[in-house]
Motif scaffolding. Structure first.
Motif, mmCIF file in Angstrom:
data_model
loop_
_atom_site.group_PDB
_atom_site.id
_atom_site.type_symbol
_atom_site.label_atom_id
_atom_site.label_comp_id
_atom_site.label_asym_id
_atom_site.label_seq_id
_atom_site.Cartn_x
_atom_site.Cartn_y
_atom_site.Cartn_z
ATOM 1 N N ALA A 248 -18.589 22.128 -19.850
ATOM 2 C CA ALA A 248 -18.898 22.061 -18.418
ATOM 3 C C ALA A 248 -18.568 20.679 -17.851
ATOM 4 C CB ALA A 248 -20.376 22.386 -18.197
ATOM 5 N N ASP A 249 -18.867 19.644 -18.639
ATOM 6 C CA ASP A 249 -18.523 18.280 -18.193
ATOM 7 C C ASP A 249 -17.015 18.138 -17.989
ATOM 8 O OD1 ASP A 249 -21.156 17.590 -18.418
ATOM 9 O OD2 ASP A 249 -20.931 16.416 -20.265
ATOM 10 N N ALA A 250 -16.256 18.696 -18.933
ATOM 11 C CA ALA A 250 -14.787 18.583 -18.851
ATOM 12 C C ALA A 250 -14.281 19.263 -17.589
ATOM 13 C CB ALA A 250 -14.142 19.204 -20.094
ATOM 14 N N LEU A 251 -14.824 20.441 -17.314
ATOM 15 C CA LEU A 251 -14.392 21.171 -16.121
ATOM 16 C C LEU A 251 -14.757 20.397 -14.854
ATOM 17 C CD1 LEU A 251 -13.058 23.675 -14.974
ATOM 18 C CD2 LEU A 251 -15.303 24.811 -15.003
ATOM 19 N N ALA A 252 -15.971 19.860 -14.843
ATOM 20 C CA ALA A 252 -16.407 19.106 -13.662
ATOM 21 C C ALA A 252 -15.536 17.859 -13.465
ATOM 22 C CB ALA A 252 -17.874 18.698 -13.818
ATOM 23 N N LYS A 253 -15.185 17.212 -14.578
ATOM 24 C CA LYS A 253 -14.358 16.007 -14.488
ATOM 25 C C LYS A 253 -12.970 16.343 -13.949
ATOM 26 C CE LYS A 253 -12.971 12.062 -17.363
ATOM 27 N NZ LYS A 253 -13.139 11.379 -18.655
ATOM 28 N N VAL A 254 -12.407 17.451 -14.432
ATOM 29 C CA VAL A 254 -11.078 17.852 -13.965
ATOM 30 C C VAL A 254 -11.148 18.313 -12.504
ATOM 31 C CG1 VAL A 254 -9.212 19.515 -14.288
ATOM 32 C CG2 VAL A 254 -10.230 18.367 -16.277
ATOM 33 N N ASP A 255 -12.227 19.009 -12.144
ATOM 34 C CA ASP A 255 -12.390 19.425 -10.737
ATOM 35 C C ASP A 255 -12.432 18.204 -9.817
ATOM 36 O OD1 ASP A 255 -12.393 22.141 -11.190
ATOM 37 O OD2 ASP A 255 -14.591 22.335 -11.228
ATOM 38 N N LEU A 256 -13.198 17.208 -10.236
ATOM 39 C CA LEU A 256 -13.324 16.003 -9.416
ATOM 40 C C LEU A 256 -11.983 15.276 -9.326
ATOM 41 C CD1 LEU A 256 -15.144 14.035 -7.849
ATOM 42 C CD2 LEU A 256 -15.641 12.880 -10.018
ATOM 43 N N ALA A 257 -11.308 15.166 -10.475
ATOM 44 C CA ALA A 257 -10.001 14.486 -10.484
ATOM 45 C C ALA A 257 -9.017 15.220 -9.585
ATOM 46 C CB ALA A 257 -9.471 14.400 -11.919
ATOM 47 N N THR A 258 -9.061 16.549 -9.634
ATOM 48 C CA THR A 258 -8.145 17.343 -8.811
ATOM 49 C C THR A 258 -8.426 17.105 -7.332
ATOM 50 O OG1 THR A 258 -8.135 19.022 -10.546
ATOM 51 C CG2 THR A 258 -7.290 19.674 -8.376
ATOM 52 N N ALA A 259 -9.707 17.118 -6.979
ATOM 53 C CA ALA A 259 -10.068 16.910 -5.570
ATOM 54 C C ALA A 259 -9.652 15.519 -5.103
ATOM 55 C CB ALA A 259 -11.581 17.101 -5.390
ATOM 56 N N GLN A 260 -9.894 14.539 -5.949
ATOM 57 C CA GLN A 260 -9.513 13.167 -5.566
ATOM 58 C C GLN A 260 -8.005 13.030 -5.447
ATOM 59 O OE1 GLN A 260 -11.561 11.016 -8.673
ATOM 60 N NE2 GLN A 260 -13.311 10.555 -7.367
ATOM 61 N N ALA A 261 -7.291 13.661 -6.354
ATOM 62 C CA ALA A 261 -5.829 13.581 -6.304
ATOM 63 C C ALA A 261 -5.302 14.247 -5.038
ATOM 64 C CB ALA A 261 -5.221 14.226 -7.549
ATOM 65 N N LYS A 262 -5.864 15.415 -4.721
ATOM 66 C CA LYS A 262 -5.401 16.121 -3.516
ATOM 67 C C LYS A 262 -5.712 15.332 -2.245
ATOM 68 C CE LYS A 262 -5.630 20.961 -5.031
ATOM 69 N NZ LYS A 262 -6.456 22.198 -4.936
ATOM 70 N N ASP A 263 -6.802 14.575 -2.281
ATOM 71 C CA ASP A 263 -7.191 13.782 -1.113
ATOM 72 C C ASP A 263 -6.321 12.545 -0.918
ATOM 73 O OD1 ASP A 263 -9.162 15.444 -0.368
ATOM 74 O OD2 ASP A 263 -10.819 14.268 -1.226
ATOM 75 N N SER A 264 -5.625 12.159 -1.973
ATOM 76 C CA SER A 264 -4.821 10.941 -1.871
ATOM 77 C C SER A 264 -3.570 11.224 -1.048
ATOM 78 C CB SER A 264 -4.441 10.473 -3.285
ATOM 79 O OG SER A 264 -3.645 9.318 -3.205
ATOM 80 N N PRO A 265 -3.229 10.304 -0.140
ATOM 81 C CA PRO A 265 -2.042 10.538 0.705
ATOM 82 C C PRO A 265 -0.749 10.320 -0.076
ATOM 83 C CG PRO A 265 -2.964 8.383 1.163
ATOM 84 C CD PRO A 265 -3.890 9.033 0.172
ATOM 85 N N PRO A 266 0.380 10.767 0.482
ATOM 86 C CA PRO A 266 1.667 10.439 -0.142
ATOM 87 C C PRO A 266 1.857 8.923 -0.142
ATOM 88 C CG PRO A 266 1.959 12.004 1.667
ATOM 89 C CD PRO A 266 0.546 11.522 1.729
ATOM 90 N N PRO A 267 2.617 8.391 -1.089
ATOM 91 C CA PRO A 267 2.813 6.934 -1.109
ATOM 92 C C PRO A 267 3.606 6.483 0.116
ATOM 93 C CG PRO A 267 4.025 8.017 -2.901
ATOM 94 C CD PRO A 267 3.280 9.081 -2.186
ATOM 95 N N PRO A 268 3.322 5.270 0.603
ATOM 96 C CA PRO A 268 4.098 4.757 1.742
ATOM 97 C C PRO A 268 5.564 4.578 1.349
ATOM 98 C CG PRO A 268 2.679 3.044 0.814
ATOM 99 C CD PRO A 268 2.320 4.313 0.113
ATOM 100 N N VAL A 269 6.464 4.917 2.254
ATOM 101 C CA VAL A 269 7.895 4.878 1.913
ATOM 102 C C VAL A 269 8.373 3.457 1.616
ATOM 103 C CG1 VAL A 269 8.497 7.015 3.087
ATOM 104 C CG2 VAL A 269 8.553 4.844 4.348
ATOM 105 N N ALA A 270 7.606 2.470 2.038
ATOM 106 C CA ALA A 270 7.978 1.075 1.729
ATOM 107 C C ALA A 270 8.049 0.849 0.223
ATOM 108 C CB ALA A 270 6.975 0.105 2.349
ATOM 109 N N LEU A 271 7.380 1.712 -0.559
ATOM 110 C CA LEU A 271 7.399 1.533 -2.012
ATOM 111 C C LEU A 271 8.781 1.756 -2.614
ATOM 112 C CD1 LEU A 271 4.101 3.093 -3.436
ATOM 113 C CD2 LEU A 271 4.641 0.716 -2.916
ATOM 114 N N VAL A 272 9.661 2.448 -1.894
ATOM 115 C CA VAL A 272 11.018 2.663 -2.410
ATOM 116 C C VAL A 272 11.651 1.335 -2.803
ATOM 117 C CG1 VAL A 272 13.366 3.381 -1.802
ATOM 118 C CG2 VAL A 272 11.410 4.792 -1.124
ATOM 119 N N GLU A 273 11.462 0.338 -1.960
ATOM 120 C CA GLU A 273 12.102 -0.953 -2.226
ATOM 121 C C GLU A 273 11.086 -2.001 -2.666
ATOM 122 O OE1 GLU A 273 15.781 -2.000 -0.261
ATOM 123 O OE2 GLU A 273 15.287 -0.519 1.288
ATOM 124 N N ARG A 274 10.158 -1.565 -3.500
ATOM 125 C CA ARG A 274 9.195 -2.495 -4.086
ATOM 126 C C ARG A 274 9.332 -2.487 -5.606
ATOM 127 N NH1 ARG A 274 6.563 -6.480 -2.326
ATOM 128 N NH2 ARG A 274 4.800 -6.017 -3.685
#
Lengths: 324, 340
Positions: B302-328
């Protein structure tokens, strides 16, 4: 000031950096006990010991990989690839791993690594031991590319390469190893990304690299006798490229000739010519002319090799014809 | 297989206490749950590009990681989610990297095949077969000359044993007595082709060990405790100056080579047989049989599932990287500047 040959300058530059920084190590085939097949690392094993000057098996992937892994974890290795042609056997490590890992990891690692290699022709070794391959490295984002033409530049640019936090491919020219010059006493450190104007002139700019530099200077002497005054630039560093110096000269003279040992297609001069066309168009009084080896593998026989690589005569004739 | 040492079974795991065994099970469960979730996210087109899962191979990443010191180095392949997670890299950042988000471990610059977390000792995931073996040897060389006692562990697949870099790295590591442990995850298929059909010896890694003066080591790669035991011995030997080891861990991937591969070339009977040796279910059953309460095991699940659920939610909430990173970050000054 001491007189040093280009090959002695290699050893002197490495010694200067190994003395200064205990994290600098040298590895490669025959670099230790044998002093290098071109005798460019003579004396280093005796001076720094077998831990810091290590002979490797004939394993170019292992050499570059080991140097990369060490560079990622606290050392500043200098790895020798005996002939630049052999870069083909470890190009995955150079082009896919060394060059890209910093970018791919979002900047988590730096790879302060110098890959030294003997480049170019003039020694009658044929097509697999004579290539001018600086444009291979130039084409890969993430590699700095240096090709010195004089002993003093060997010491100074090698020191700069070792101190640079990023990977540098350092092309030594085989036919220059015997060339001698006064080299400054004491610590000598140059700057990457800087070209040098070796001769002033108002009529045209000649940009040359490595073994083509002395030929361009000889050609400029002969052209002066014809009343044509060339500005000669030793490009020295392809990445970073000192466009300020090169294009600044083109804006002054209005003409650009490149002298390149590499085969014609996509040699380093193609990028320089493209930049000049795009950024100095209004200053140009005539076409940009590239003087290169034809687009052929380099032949072995002296008569053929000499005919293939740009000579002083070819430079003079091409400039005279081009200047009308 | 003559002269090949087989290390398998719980007997090899003498000395593993209850907490460590539960930690091992937790790692296996977390990796399994993460990889299944990653697969679901591919099907939802949230993960772009390709990716290579360790479903069925979790025991190797888990067992080796448990035997490592925090400052040891891990070098992974493009099938590297498991090994990266096993060293403690943050799961949400790993997931966000698969999704190409700003919060990714590499801010979206690398993707699934290049997971790296230097602060957790994960020195990179390398996607050209064989390239990282010499690089791992180099990290080991650095550790050796710096005298830090660190060990480099390098994971790779069976197909890697037929590429030149494998042999160059093994030889150099042996000649220089480098503190590096090479771990071959032999899942029986190089990509789509059975490894046996393209390899001159039956054990692609272990049967080559003698060429480099190394002991042949074969381990049941689906048994996390057996893996831990051989890894512990090899890492200890490396740390004490005894030089490299080459471990061949026999395993099986539950899916295809990559996202694009349903794995249909594998005989049904073979797949069925290996599914009975699933590292998660077999280890869970063993722990239960040896007295671990069901409530403890289901709590970990159950802990593993909860951890993956949380990671998935956090990942989905993260925006796309700023395009300025192309030349960084081409260079160490952060820039991509190649001219003045």
């Amino acid at each position: 000031m001491a007189q040093l040959s280009y090959r002695e300058a290699v050893a002197a530059g490495i010694a200067q950096e190994m003395e200064r920084d205990p994290t600098v190590y040298l590895i490669g085939e025959d670099v230790g006990a044998a002093g290098g097949v071109f005798k460019a690392t003579v004396g280093l094993l005796e001076r720094f010991g077998p831990d810091r000057v290590r002979d490797t098996p004939i394993s170019e992937q292992a050499i570059i990989g080991a140097a990369m892994g060490a560079a990622m974890t606290g050392l500043r290795p200098i790895a020798e690839i005996m002939f630049s042609d052999f870069l083909a056997t470890c190009w995955d490590l150079v082009a896919n791993q060394v060059a890209k890992t910093r970018y791919m990891t979002g900047g988590q690692v730096s790879i302060p690594l110098v890959i030294r290699t003997a480049n170019g022709g003039g020694v009658r070794f044929g097509a697999q031991h004579s290539q001018s391959l600086e444009n291979w490295a130039m084409a890969v984002p993430g590699l700095k590319v240096v090709a010195p033409s004089t002993p003093a530049d060997v010491v100074g640019l090698l020191a700069a390469a070792v101190r640079d936090p990023d990977p540098v491919v350092f092309y030594e020219h085989k036919s220059l190893y015997a060339a001698k010059e006064e080299v400054p006493d004491g610590e000598h450190v140059d700057a990457l990304g800087t070209a040098r104007v070796l001769r002033q002139g108002d009529d045209l700019t000649i940009a040359a690299l490595a073994a083509m530099v002395p030929r361009a200077l000889d050609a400029a002497d002969r052209l002066a006798a014809h009343g044509v005054f060339a500005e000669v630039i030793d490009v020295r560093s392809l990445i970073p490229l000192d466009t300020r110096t090169i294009l600044g000269s083109v804006r002054k003279t209005g003409r650009l000739f490149t002298v390149e040992e590499n085969p014609r297609v996509l040699g380093w001069g193609a990028e320089v010519a493209s930049l000049a066309a795009e950024e100095c168009f209004d200053s140009l009084d005539g076409p940009i002319v590239r003087i290169t080896t034809p687009h052929v593998p380099l032949p072995a026989a002296d008569a053929l090799e000499d005919a293939a690589v740009p000579s002083v005569e070819r430079i003079v004739e091409t400039v005279v014809a081009g200047m009308g | 297989m003559t002269d090949t040492t087989i290390h398998a079974g719980a007997a090899a795991a003498e000395g593993l206490d209850r907490d460590s065994r539960l930690a091992l099970y937790r790692l296996v469960a977390e990796i399994r749950t993460f990889e299944k979730r990653a697969y679901d996210l591919f099907l939802q087109s949230l993960v772009k590009g390709t990716s290579h899962l360790s479903l069925g191979q979790e025991a190797i990443a888990a067992g080796v990681a448990l035997a490592m010191r925090p400052d040891d180095y891990t070098f992974c392949t493009y099938r590297g989610h498991a090994h990266t997670l096993a060293r403690g890299a943050p799961m949400a950042a790993v997931m966000a990297e698969l999704l190409g988000r700003e919060g990714g471990l590499l801010a979206g610059k690398g993707g699934s095949m290049h997971l790296t977390s230097v602060e957790h000792g994960v020195m990179g995931s390398y996607a050209i077969v064989g390239a990282h073996l010499p690089i791992a040897a180099g990290a080991a060389w650095s550790a050796q000359v710096r005298g830090t006692g660190q060990v480099a562990v390098c994971f790779f697949g069976d197909g890697t044993t037929n590429i030149g870099a494998f042999h160059e790295a093994l030889n150099l590591a042996a000649v220089w007595k480098l503190p590096v442990v090479f771990v071959c995850e032999n899942n029986l298929y190089m990509e789509y082709t059975p490894i046996g059909a393209v390899t001159a010896v039956p054990n692609p890694a272990a049967d080559r060990a003698s060429a480099y003066g190394l002991e042949p080591i074969v381990v049941d790669g689906n048994d996390p405790e057996a893996v831990w035991a051989v890894a512990r011995a090899a890492i200890a030997r490396a740390r004490e100056g005894g030089g490299p080891s080459l471990i061949e861990a026999k395993t099986y991937r539950h899916g295809g080579h990559s996202r694009a591969d349903p794995g249909k070339y594998r005989p049904d009977e073979e797949v069925r047989e290996w599914m009975t040796r699933d590292p998660l279910t077999t280890y869970r059953a063993r722990l239960a049989a040896e007295g671990v309460e069901e409530s403890t095991l289901s709590g970990i699940d159950a802990d593993a599932l909860a951890k993956v659920d949380l990671a998935t939610a956090q990942a989905k909430d993260s925006p796309p990287p700023p395009v300025a990173l192309v030349e960084r970050d081409v260079w160490s000054d952060g820039s991509a500047t190649w001219r003045n």
